[in-house]
Design a protein around this motif. Structure first.
Motif, short mmCIF file in Angstrom:
data_model
loop_
_atom_site.label_atom_id
_atom_site.label_comp_id
_atom_site.label_asym_id
_atom_site.label_seq_id
_atom_site.Cartn_x
_atom_site.Cartn_y
_atom_site.Cartn_z
N ARG A 7 0.88 -1.09 0.09
CA ARG A 7 0.13 0.16 0.08
C ARG A 7 0.96 1.35 -0.04
NH1 ARG A 7 -1.55 3.45 3.89
NH2 ARG A 7 -0.76 1.96 5.48
N LEU B 125 -0.83 4.75 -1.46
CA LEU B 125 -2.10 4.73 -1.08
C LEU B 125 -2.56 5.15 0.39
CD1 LEU B 125 -3.86 1.74 -3.06
CD2 LEU B 125 -4.33 3.94 -3.29
N THR B 126 -3.69 5.71 0.60
CA THR B 126 -3.71 5.99 2.26
C THR B 126 -4.79 4.81 2.70
OG1 THR B 126 -5.76 7.32 1.81
CG2 THR B 126 -3.88 8.21 1.96
N SER C 180 -7.57 5.35 3.79
CA SER C 180 -8.90 5.55 3.46
C SER C 180 -8.96 5.31 2.01
CB SER C 180 -9.10 7.09 3.48
OG SER C 180 -8.97 7.29 5.10
N GLU C 181 -8.13 5.61 1.29
CA GLU C 181 -8.30 5.19 -0.36
C GLU C 181 -8.31 3.80 -0.58
OE1 GLU C 181 -5.86 8.75 -2.10
OE2 GLU C 181 -4.60 7.19 -1.40
N GLU D 206 -11.87 2.62 0.70
CA GLU D 206 -12.90 2.94 -0.29
C GLU D 206 -12.86 2.03 -1.49
OE1 GLU D 206 -14.40 6.86 -2.93
OE2 GLU D 206 -12.65 6.97 -1.53
N SER D 207 -11.72 1.43 -1.93
CA SER D 207 -11.66 0.63 -3.11
C SER D 207 -12.15 -0.57 -3.01
CB SER D 207 -10.32 0.91 -3.68
OG SER D 207 -10.17 2.34 -4.21
N ASN E 3 -11.74 1.18 7.44
CA ASN E 3 -10.35 1.75 8.00
C ASN E 3 -9.99 1.18 9.19
OD1 ASN E 3 -9.50 3.78 6.06
ND2 ASN E 3 -10.01 5.40 7.44
#
Length: 223
Positions: A45, A50-51, A53-54, A57-58, A63
């Motif tokens: 990651r 990528l955070t 959160s990202e 979401e994906s 989280n």
């Protein structure tokens, strides 16, 4: 079954999955595997910038759950791992590549901490610090940091089983091997048969520091 019953069943299924991911067993191989998976996912990651959160979401994984997975606090279900690895472009097999690798256990000798040893004929101003050796009753190799600071010292000759490798770090000297003399300078290396008499002949520039590694053939004994 009605719609409310279906929703209730889905919620119960999700709850069971979440509980399965958060229940911890006693610390053993399963915990090591959880930590390995978490470390691999976090590294991937981070490499993709990528955070959490990202990724959440994906992948559809919360989280909080992602954070617990990355820190090895939970055992994620297979379906959860599939969702995460799909986003990260990882195969499931890549998560387990290092699981069966040996734990390791390198011998770490910090600077200046090598064990000082005495070799026959050595005197003040001529020291050997043992840097590495093979554990066990028989030694297959030994590595020394050799220091020489007294240019007036008369040096002994050595003879031992195996092959010796010498790498010069500092200073200059003439080194004898049998009937041959070698002018050794920083960056120079010598490799020779240890059964032939050898040793420093003349110190040309002190202080002198060099690495000496002796490799013993199978069945030979270190002196």
């Amino acid at each position: 079954m009605g719609r409310n019953d279906e929703q209730s069943g889905s919620r119960k299924g999700a709850l069971r999955e979440n509980q399965a991911e958060t229940v911890r067993e006693p610390r053993e191989d399963s915990d090591r595997l959880d930590e390995l998976i978490g470390h691999t996912l976090r590294e991937r990651r981070t490499a993709l910038s990528l955070t959490l959160s990202e990724l959440s979401e994906s992948s559809g994984v919360s989280n909080a759950m992602l954070s617990r997975i990355e820190t090895g606090q939970v055992s994620p279900s297979l379906s959860t791992l599939v969702r995460i690895t799909r986003v990260l472009g990882l195969s499931l097999s890549e998560l387990f590549l290092d699981y069966e690798s040996p734990e390791g256990g390198a011998l770490h000798v910090e600077a200046g901490q090598g064990l000082e040893v005495v070799r026959t004929g050595t005197s003040r101003g001529h020291t050997y610090h043992l840097l590495s050796y093979e554990r066990g009753p028989k030694q297959s190799f030994e590595a020394f940091l050799v220091s020489m600071d007294d240019e007036s010292e008369v040096f002994p000759r050595f003879k031992h089983p195996g092959v010796e490798f010498l790498y010069m770090i500092r200073g200059e000297m003439q080194y004898r091997h049998g009937q041959n003399l070698y002018h050794v300078k920083p960056g120079d290396a010598l490799t020779f048969d240890g059964t032939v008499m050898h040793g420093p002949e003349t110190l040309l520039r002190i202080p002198i520091r060099f690495i000496s590694i002796i490799e013993y053939a199978s069945g030979e004994e270190a002196e």
